[in-house]
Design a protein around this motif. Structure first.
Motif, PDB file in Angstrom:
ATOM      1  N   ASN A  67      14.339  46.651 -41.553  1.00  0.00           N
ATOM      2  CA  ASN A  67      14.637  45.491 -40.712  1.00  0.00           C
ATOM      3  C   ASN A  67      15.013  44.268 -41.546  1.00  0.00           C
ATOM      4  O   ASN A  67      15.069  43.160 -41.031  1.00  0.00           O
ATOM      5  CB  ASN A  67      13.422  45.156 -39.834  1.00  0.00           C
ATOM      6  CG  ASN A  67      13.191  46.197 -38.762  1.00  0.00           C
ATOM      7  OD1 ASN A  67      14.138  46.821 -38.287  1.00  0.00           O
ATOM      8  ND2 ASN A  67      11.941  46.395 -38.384  1.00  0.00           N
ATOM      9  N   THR A  68      15.251  44.490 -42.828  1.00  0.00           N
ATOM     10  CA  THR A  68      15.595  43.412 -43.754  1.00  0.00           C
ATOM     11  C   THR A  68      16.830  42.644 -43.288  1.00  0.00           C
ATOM     12  O   THR A  68      17.797  43.258 -42.825  1.00  0.00           O
ATOM     13  CB  THR A  68      15.883  44.017 -45.143  1.00  0.00           C
ATOM     14  OG1 THR A  68      14.762  44.805 -45.550  1.00  0.00           O
ATOM     15  CG2 THR A  68      16.153  42.932 -46.168  1.00  0.00           C
ATOM     16  N   PRO A  69      16.831  41.315 -43.397  1.00  0.00           N
ATOM     17  CA  PRO A  69      18.036  40.555 -43.055  1.00  0.00           C
ATOM     18  C   PRO A  69      19.258  41.019 -43.844  1.00  0.00           C
ATOM     19  O   PRO A  69      19.168  41.244 -45.055  1.00  0.00           O
ATOM     20  CB  PRO A  69      17.661  39.114 -43.422  1.00  0.00           C
ATOM     21  CG  PRO A  69      16.178  39.074 -43.307  1.00  0.00           C
ATOM     22  CD  PRO A  69      15.709  40.426 -43.760  1.00  0.00           C
ATOM     23  N   VAL A  70      20.382  41.181 -43.149  1.00  0.00           N
ATOM     24  CA  VAL A  70      21.637  41.623 -43.767  1.00  0.00           C
ATOM     25  C   VAL A  70      22.693  40.536 -43.594  1.00  0.00           C
ATOM     26  O   VAL A  70      22.982  40.111 -42.470  1.00  0.00           O
ATOM     27  CB  VAL A  70      22.138  42.941 -43.141  1.00  0.00           C
ATOM     28  CG1 VAL A  70      23.536  43.280 -43.666  1.00  0.00           C
ATOM     29  CG2 VAL A  70      21.168  44.089 -43.433  1.00  0.00           C
ATOM     30  N   GLY A 129      23.999  45.279 -36.240  1.00  0.00           N
ATOM     31  CA  GLY A 129      22.717  44.981 -36.869  1.00  0.00           C
ATOM     32  C   GLY A 129      22.741  43.952 -37.967  1.00  0.00           C
ATOM     33  O   GLY A 129      21.702  43.664 -38.568  1.00  0.00           O
ATOM     34  N   GLY A 130      23.915  43.373 -38.270  1.00  0.00           N
ATOM     35  CA  GLY A 130      23.964  42.306 -39.257  1.00  0.00           C
ATOM     36  C   GLY A 130      23.309  41.042 -38.724  1.00  0.00           C
ATOM     37  O   GLY A 130      23.276  40.804 -37.520  1.00  0.00           O
ATOM     38  N   ASP A 131      22.778  40.231 -39.628  1.00  0.00           N
ATOM     39  CA  ASP A 131      22.116  38.995 -39.224  1.00  0.00           C
ATOM     40  C   ASP A 131      22.986  37.763 -39.436  1.00  0.00           C
ATOM     41  O   ASP A 131      22.759  36.733 -38.816  1.00  0.00           O
ATOM     42  CB  ASP A 131      20.818  38.826 -40.027  1.00  0.00           C
ATOM     43  CG  ASP A 131      19.826  39.944 -39.742  1.00  0.00           C
ATOM     44  OD1 ASP A 131      19.217  39.919 -38.665  1.00  0.00           O
ATOM     45  OD2 ASP A 131      19.696  40.845 -40.583  1.00  0.00           O
ATOM     46  N   ASP A 132      23.981  37.882 -40.295  1.00  0.00           N
ATOM     47  CA  ASP A 132      24.814  36.724 -40.626  1.00  0.00           C
ATOM     48  C   ASP A 132      26.057  37.241 -41.339  1.00  0.00           C
ATOM     49  O   ASP A 132      26.110  38.409 -41.744  1.00  0.00           O
ATOM     50  CB  ASP A 132      24.030  35.783 -41.542  1.00  0.00           C
ATOM     51  CG  ASP A 132      24.480  34.340 -41.444  1.00  0.00           C
ATOM     52  OD1 ASP A 132      25.514  34.081 -40.785  1.00  0.00           O
ATOM     53  OD2 ASP A 132      23.820  33.465 -42.018  1.00  0.00           O
ATOM     54  N   GLU A 182       8.315  51.655 -28.295  1.00  0.00           N
ATOM     55  CA  GLU A 182       8.620  50.721 -29.368  1.00  0.00           C
ATOM     56  C   GLU A 182      10.114  50.735 -29.660  1.00  0.00           C
ATOM     57  O   GLU A 182      10.714  51.796 -29.850  1.00  0.00           O
ATOM     58  CB  GLU A 182       7.834  51.054 -30.632  1.00  0.00           C
ATOM     59  CG  GLU A 182       8.073  50.044 -31.746  1.00  0.00           C
ATOM     60  CD  GLU A 182       7.165  50.245 -32.947  1.00  0.00           C
ATOM     61  OE1 GLU A 182       7.374  49.542 -33.961  1.00  0.00           O
ATOM     62  OE2 GLU A 182       6.261  51.102 -32.873  1.00  0.00           O
ATOM     63  N   MET A 183      10.716  49.551 -29.692  1.00  0.00           N
ATOM     64  CA  MET A 183      12.139  49.409 -29.932  1.00  0.00           C
ATOM     65  C   MET A 183      12.379  48.880 -31.341  1.00  0.00           C
ATOM     66  O   MET A 183      11.703  47.941 -31.779  1.00  0.00           O
ATOM     67  CB  MET A 183      12.758  48.432 -28.925  1.00  0.00           C
ATOM     68  CG  MET A 183      12.532  48.795 -27.471  1.00  0.00           C
ATOM     69  SD  MET A 183      13.442  50.278 -27.006  1.00  0.00           S
ATOM     70  CE  MET A 183      15.118  49.632 -27.020  1.00  0.00           C
ATOM     71  N   PRO A 184      13.334  49.448 -32.079  1.00  0.00           N
ATOM     72  CA  PRO A 184      13.678  48.876 -33.384  1.00  0.00           C
ATOM     73  C   PRO A 184      14.216  47.468 -33.189  1.00  0.00           C
ATOM     74  O   PRO A 184      15.035  47.221 -32.300  1.00  0.00           O
ATOM     75  CB  PRO A 184      14.753  49.827 -33.919  1.00  0.00           C
ATOM     76  CG  PRO A 184      15.317  50.496 -32.701  1.00  0.00           C
ATOM     77  CD  PRO A 184      14.194  50.591 -31.722  1.00  0.00           C
ATOM     78  N   CYS A 185      13.733  46.548 -34.006  1.00  0.00           N
ATOM     79  CA  CYS A 185      14.113  45.149 -33.808  1.00  0.00           C
ATOM     80  C   CYS A 185      14.242  44.464 -35.162  1.00  0.00           C
ATOM     81  O   CYS A 185      13.235  44.129 -35.791  1.00  0.00           O
ATOM     82  CB  CYS A 185      13.061  44.435 -32.950  1.00  0.00           C
ATOM     83  SG  CYS A 185      13.606  42.867 -32.245  1.00  0.00           S
ATOM     84  N   PRO A 186      15.478  44.280 -35.652  1.00  0.00           N
ATOM     85  CA  PRO A 186      15.678  43.588 -36.924  1.00  0.00           C
ATOM     86  C   PRO A 186      15.036  42.209 -36.928  1.00  0.00           C
ATOM     87  O   PRO A 186      14.777  41.617 -35.864  1.00  0.00           O
ATOM     88  CB  PRO A 186      17.202  43.492 -37.028  1.00  0.00           C
ATOM     89  CG  PRO A 186      17.701  44.640 -36.223  1.00  0.00           C
ATOM     90  CD  PRO A 186      16.741  44.756 -35.064  1.00  0.00           C
ATOM     91  N   ALA A 187      14.796  41.690 -38.115  1.00  0.00           N
ATOM     92  CA  ALA A 187      14.006  40.478 -38.287  1.00  0.00           C
ATOM     93  C   ALA A 187      14.517  39.303 -37.457  1.00  0.00           C
ATOM     94  O   ALA A 187      13.731  38.618 -36.784  1.00  0.00           O
ATOM     95  CB  ALA A 187      13.978  40.103 -39.768  1.00  0.00           C
ATOM     96  N   LYS A 188      15.822  39.043 -37.481  1.00  0.00           N
ATOM     97  CA  LYS A 188      16.333  37.872 -36.784  1.00  0.00           C
ATOM     98  C   LYS A 188      16.268  38.032 -35.269  1.00  0.00           C
ATOM     99  O   LYS A 188      16.051  37.061 -34.548  1.00  0.00           O
ATOM    100  CB  LYS A 188      17.768  37.567 -37.224  1.00  0.00           C
ATOM    101  CG  LYS A 188      17.851  37.046 -38.649  1.00  0.00           C
ATOM    102  CD  LYS A 188      17.004  35.794 -38.840  1.00  0.00           C
ATOM    103  CE  LYS A 188      16.988  35.355 -40.288  1.00  0.00           C
ATOM    104  NZ  LYS A 188      16.049  34.226 -40.509  1.00  0.00           N
TER     105      LYS A 188
END
Length: 236
Positions: A75-78, A97-100, A156-162
């Motif tokens: 779930n690391t920010p990408v 799934g990218g964060d920025d 449980e749903m996968p949920c990236p950090a942001k």
């Protein structure tokens, strides 16, 4: 020296070395460089990274596909680096799934500043999580900041950090209206031109997980020309 681990993925050695040098000048020493998707996947199997900077154009797999693979386990920010400057390409990266994202050619210091902003937010998030449990139960979903879990309909749903941070921010401020700019500043920690799209995509991703009908959202609603607000379900 900073203890955060950063993975830089790009097939251009010049970009890797430039970012590596700039980050080391800022005190980051745990930096791993990968020139291919295969090298990146191998790196994440052995190291827990706090930030991943990912080029879209790689020789063995495009960065969008690689991000999808990474999201199966981390779930690391990408942060995407992309020469594809069209809105469609940017949106695709965020949907996957990218964060920025930052488009090439880029200002190297802007990339470093964005990396630092993500790491600061993650550190603050982790520090706060060590305190009292922060748990929200609303209708069909439960979000737990302490454990980093999102449960929807008992699954449980996968949920990236942001995504998780954005949802938690909404839960802390129910029925309050925020502009996309305000949300970006609070969750991502900075604001530059074009970042409103990042917020829009993250809200879209959350709606797909939370809403019975994402095309007609009832929880995270849009107030056209104004912004967004989280509306807790009745009795929730």
């Amino acid at each position: 020296m900073r203890n955060e681990a950063i993975l830089l993925v790009d097939d251009e050695a010049g970009i890797l070395n430039m970012l590596d040098n700039l980050l080391r000048k800022e005190g980051y020493s745990r930096i791993v460089k990968a020139g291919t998707a295969a090298e990146a996947l191998m790196a994440v199997r052995t190291t827990r990274f706090d930030m991943i900077v990912l080029d879209v154009m790689l020789p063995d797999m495009d960065g969008f596909t690689l991000c999808t693979e990474l999201r199966k386990t981390v779930n690391t920010p990408v942060l995407f680096l992309t020469a594809r400057s069209s809105d469609l390409d940017k949106l695709q990266g965020l949907y996957l799934g990218g964060d920025d994202y930052v488009t090439k050619p880029f200002n190297p210091m802007e990339v470093v500043a964005r990396i630092q902003a993500h790491l600061r937010r993650s550190a603050l998030y982790a520090s706060d999580a060590l305190g009292a449990e922060e748990l929200y139960r609303y209708g069909t979903f439960t979000v737990n900041r302490t454990t980093g879990q999102l449960i929807v309909n008992e699954t449980e749903m996968p949920c990236p950090a942001k995504e998780l941070e954005l949802l938690l921010y909404f839960c802390r401020h129910p029925n309050r209206v925020f502009t996309a700019q305000q949300l970006y500043e609070q969750v991502w920690g900075a604001m530059v031109e074009g970042d409103e799209k990042t917020v829009v995509i993250h809200i879209s991703r959350l709606r797909k997980k939370l809403e019975a009908d994402p095309s007609d959202p009832k929880l995270i609603v849009t107030l056209r020309g104004i912004g967004y607000k989280f509306v807790p379900p009745a009795g929730g």
